[in-house]
Scaffold this motif. Structure first.
Motif, PDB file in Angstrom:
ATOM      1  N   LYS A  43      17.439 -11.810 -35.685  1.00  0.00           N
ATOM      2  CA  LYS A  43      16.394 -10.794 -35.456  1.00  0.00           C
ATOM      3  C   LYS A  43      15.685 -11.051 -34.132  1.00  0.00           C
ATOM      4  N   LYS A  44      15.423 -12.319 -33.849  1.00  0.00           N
ATOM      5  CA  LYS A  44      14.771 -12.684 -32.583  1.00  0.00           C
ATOM      6  C   LYS A  44      15.660 -12.321 -31.399  1.00  0.00           C
ATOM      7  N   ILE A  45      16.951 -12.590 -31.515  1.00  0.00           N
ATOM      8  CA  ILE A  45      17.887 -12.248 -30.434  1.00  0.00           C
ATOM      9  C   ILE A  45      17.959 -10.726 -30.263  1.00  0.00           C
ATOM     10  N   ASN A  46      17.938  -9.974 -31.366  1.00  0.00           N
ATOM     11  CA  ASN A  46      17.920  -8.506 -31.270  1.00  0.00           C
ATOM     12  C   ASN A  46      16.661  -8.029 -30.560  1.00  0.00           C
ATOM     13  N   SER A  47      15.547  -8.676 -30.830  1.00  0.00           N
ATOM     14  CA  SER A  47      14.296  -8.322 -30.166  1.00  0.00           C
ATOM     15  C   SER A  47      14.375  -8.614 -28.664  1.00  0.00           C
ATOM     16  N   ILE A  48      14.932  -9.762 -28.319  1.00  0.00           N
ATOM     17  CA  ILE A  48      15.103 -10.099 -26.906  1.00  0.00           C
ATOM     18  C   ILE A  48      16.060  -9.107 -26.241  1.00  0.00           C
ATOM     19  N   THR A  49      17.096  -8.713 -26.980  1.00  0.00           N
ATOM     20  CA  THR A  49      18.055  -7.739 -26.445  1.00  0.00           C
ATOM     21  C   THR A  49      17.360  -6.419 -26.113  1.00  0.00           C
ATOM     22  N   ARG A  50      16.421  -6.001 -26.946  1.00  0.00           N
ATOM     23  CA  ARG A  50      15.669  -4.770 -26.664  1.00  0.00           C
ATOM     24  C   ARG A  50      14.886  -4.890 -25.364  1.00  0.00           C
ATOM     25  N   TYR A  51      14.234  -6.031 -25.162  1.00  0.00           N
ATOM     26  CA  TYR A  51      13.468  -6.229 -23.933  1.00  0.00           C
ATOM     27  C   TYR A  51      14.377  -6.269 -22.710  1.00  0.00           C
ATOM     28  N   VAL A  52      15.522  -6.911 -22.850  1.00  0.00           N
ATOM     29  CA  VAL A  52      16.482  -6.952 -21.743  1.00  0.00           C
ATOM     30  C   VAL A  52      17.002  -5.540 -21.457  1.00  0.00           C
ATOM     31  N   THR A  53      17.177  -4.733 -22.512  1.00  0.00           N
ATOM     32  CA  THR A  53      17.612  -3.348 -22.332  1.00  0.00           C
ATOM     33  C   THR A  53      16.605  -2.575 -21.494  1.00  0.00           C
ATOM     34  N   ILE A  54      15.333  -2.729 -21.810  1.00  0.00           N
ATOM     35  CA  ILE A  54      14.297  -2.026 -21.053  1.00  0.00           C
ATOM     36  C   ILE A  54      14.286  -2.488 -19.600  1.00  0.00           C
ATOM     37  N   ALA A  55      14.454  -3.794 -19.379  1.00  0.00           N
ATOM     38  CA  ALA A  55      14.480  -4.318 -18.007  1.00  0.00           C
ATOM     39  C   ALA A  55      15.667  -3.744 -17.222  1.00  0.00           C
ATOM     40  N   ILE A  56      16.825  -3.724 -17.851  1.00  0.00           N
ATOM     41  CA  ILE A  56      18.009  -3.173 -17.179  1.00  0.00           C
ATOM     42  C   ILE A  56      17.837  -1.676 -16.946  1.00  0.00           C
ATOM     43  N   ALA A  57      17.269  -0.968 -17.921  1.00  0.00           N
ATOM     44  CA  ALA A  57      17.024   0.465 -17.757  1.00  0.00           C
ATOM     45  C   ALA A  57      16.043   0.718 -16.618  1.00  0.00           C
ATOM     46  N   LEU A  58      15.040  -0.130 -16.493  1.00  0.00           N
ATOM     47  CA  LEU A  58      14.058   0.025 -15.411  1.00  0.00           C
ATOM     48  C   LEU A  58      14.716  -0.172 -14.051  1.00  0.00           C
ATOM     49  N   ILE A  59      15.527  -1.207 -13.926  1.00  0.00           N
ATOM     50  CA  ILE A  59      16.218  -1.462 -12.662  1.00  0.00           C
ATOM     51  C   ILE A  59      17.180  -0.323 -12.329  1.00  0.00           C
ATOM     52  N   THR A  60      17.922   0.125 -13.324  1.00  0.00           N
ATOM     53  CA  THR A  60      18.874   1.227 -13.110  1.00  0.00           C
ATOM     54  C   THR A  60      18.149   2.528 -12.786  1.00  0.00           C
ATOM     55  N   SER A  61      17.027   2.767 -13.436  1.00  0.00           N
ATOM     56  CA  SER A  61      16.241   3.975 -13.188  1.00  0.00           C
ATOM     57  C   SER A  61      15.715   4.005 -11.761  1.00  0.00           C
ATOM     58  N   ILE A  62      15.257   2.866 -11.291  1.00  0.00           N
ATOM     59  CA  ILE A  62      14.779   2.788  -9.902  1.00  0.00           C
ATOM     60  C   ILE A  62      15.938   3.092  -8.951  1.00  0.00           C
ATOM     61  N   GLY A  63      17.107   2.542  -9.249  1.00  0.00           N
ATOM     62  CA  GLY A  63      18.275   2.828  -8.418  1.00  0.00           C
ATOM     63  C   GLY A  63      18.650   4.303  -8.431  1.00  0.00           C
ATOM     64  N   TYR A  64      18.609   4.940  -9.605  1.00  0.00           N
ATOM     65  CA  TYR A  64      18.900   6.367  -9.688  1.00  0.00           C
ATOM     66  C   TYR A  64      17.873   7.183  -8.931  1.00  0.00           C
ATOM     67  N   TYR A  65      16.616   6.794  -9.037  1.00  0.00           N
ATOM     68  CA  TYR A  65      15.577   7.529  -8.317  1.00  0.00           C
ATOM     69  C   TYR A  65      15.797   7.428  -6.814  1.00  0.00           C
ATOM     70  N   VAL A  66      16.088   6.228  -6.331  1.00  0.00           N
ATOM     71  CA  VAL A  66      16.329   6.045  -4.899  1.00  0.00           C
ATOM     72  C   VAL A  66      17.534   6.872  -4.461  1.00  0.00           C
TER      73      VAL A  66
END
Length: 172
Positions: A43-66
């Motif tokens: 469960k803890k690893i799944n929670s960390i995976t969610r946070y990593v997902t948001i971080a990757i989505a944020l980085i990818t979103s910035i790239g798409y915006y640029v």
């Protein structure tokens, strides 16, 4: 979805990437490996995976915006508009992640796989319309394309079944 700059343009890519990263880190980092053995740790690893997902989505979103901005697709310039576009991409990715987890939670099946399957199946009507338009506009080219596409799909189906049913017995 990215060509039309839709809310779900990121799709399941950040979630799949973060899942793969966490699985690899669980093998490489002993503390995560110990966590992955217990139910609470999973469960803890799944929670960390969610946070990593948001971080990757944020980085990818910035790239798409640029990228969209460099192509001139962003009509309004400014910090607020950039934040809104980036936040919408992240929200779309988070919504897809949440939906996949809800599908898993309710025992319908593997959420990510079902979402990917629905995405592929949703393209079939457009594909049929494109093929029929090709046949109408250029009979020979459209027919050749259709026959080639059908043969390729049949070969791909055969190959998937062949690989799935393959086994190699190793004497012990």
């Amino acid at each position: 979805a990215f060509a039309q700059a839709t809310l779900f343009a990121l799709g399941v890519s950040p979630y799949i990437t973060s899942s793969i990263v966490m699985q690899l880190l669980a093998v490489a980092i002993p503390a995560l490996e110990r966590l992955s053995r217990s139910e609470d740790g999973k469960k803890k690893i799944n929670s960390i995976t969610r946070y990593v997902t948001i971080a990757i989505a944020l980085i990818t979103s910035i790239g798409y915006y640029v990228y969209l901005n460099s192509m001139g697709a962003v009509l309004e310039k400014g910090f607020f508009y950039a934040v809104v576009i980036i936040a919408c991409y992240c929200a779309g990715s988070s919504l897809v992640m949440w939906l996949a987890e809800k599908i898993n939670e309710h025992g319908i099946g593997n959420g990510i796989s079902l979402i990917l399957f629905a995405n592929i199946v949703s393209r079939f009507p457009t594909l049929v319309i494109e093929i029929s338009n090709m046949i109408k506009n250029n009979i020979l080219g459209g027919i050749i394309y259709t026959v080639f596409a059908c043969l390729f799909m049949l070969f791909l189906l055969w190959f998937i079944i062949f690989i799935t049913d393959s086994e190699r017995r190793i004497p012990v």
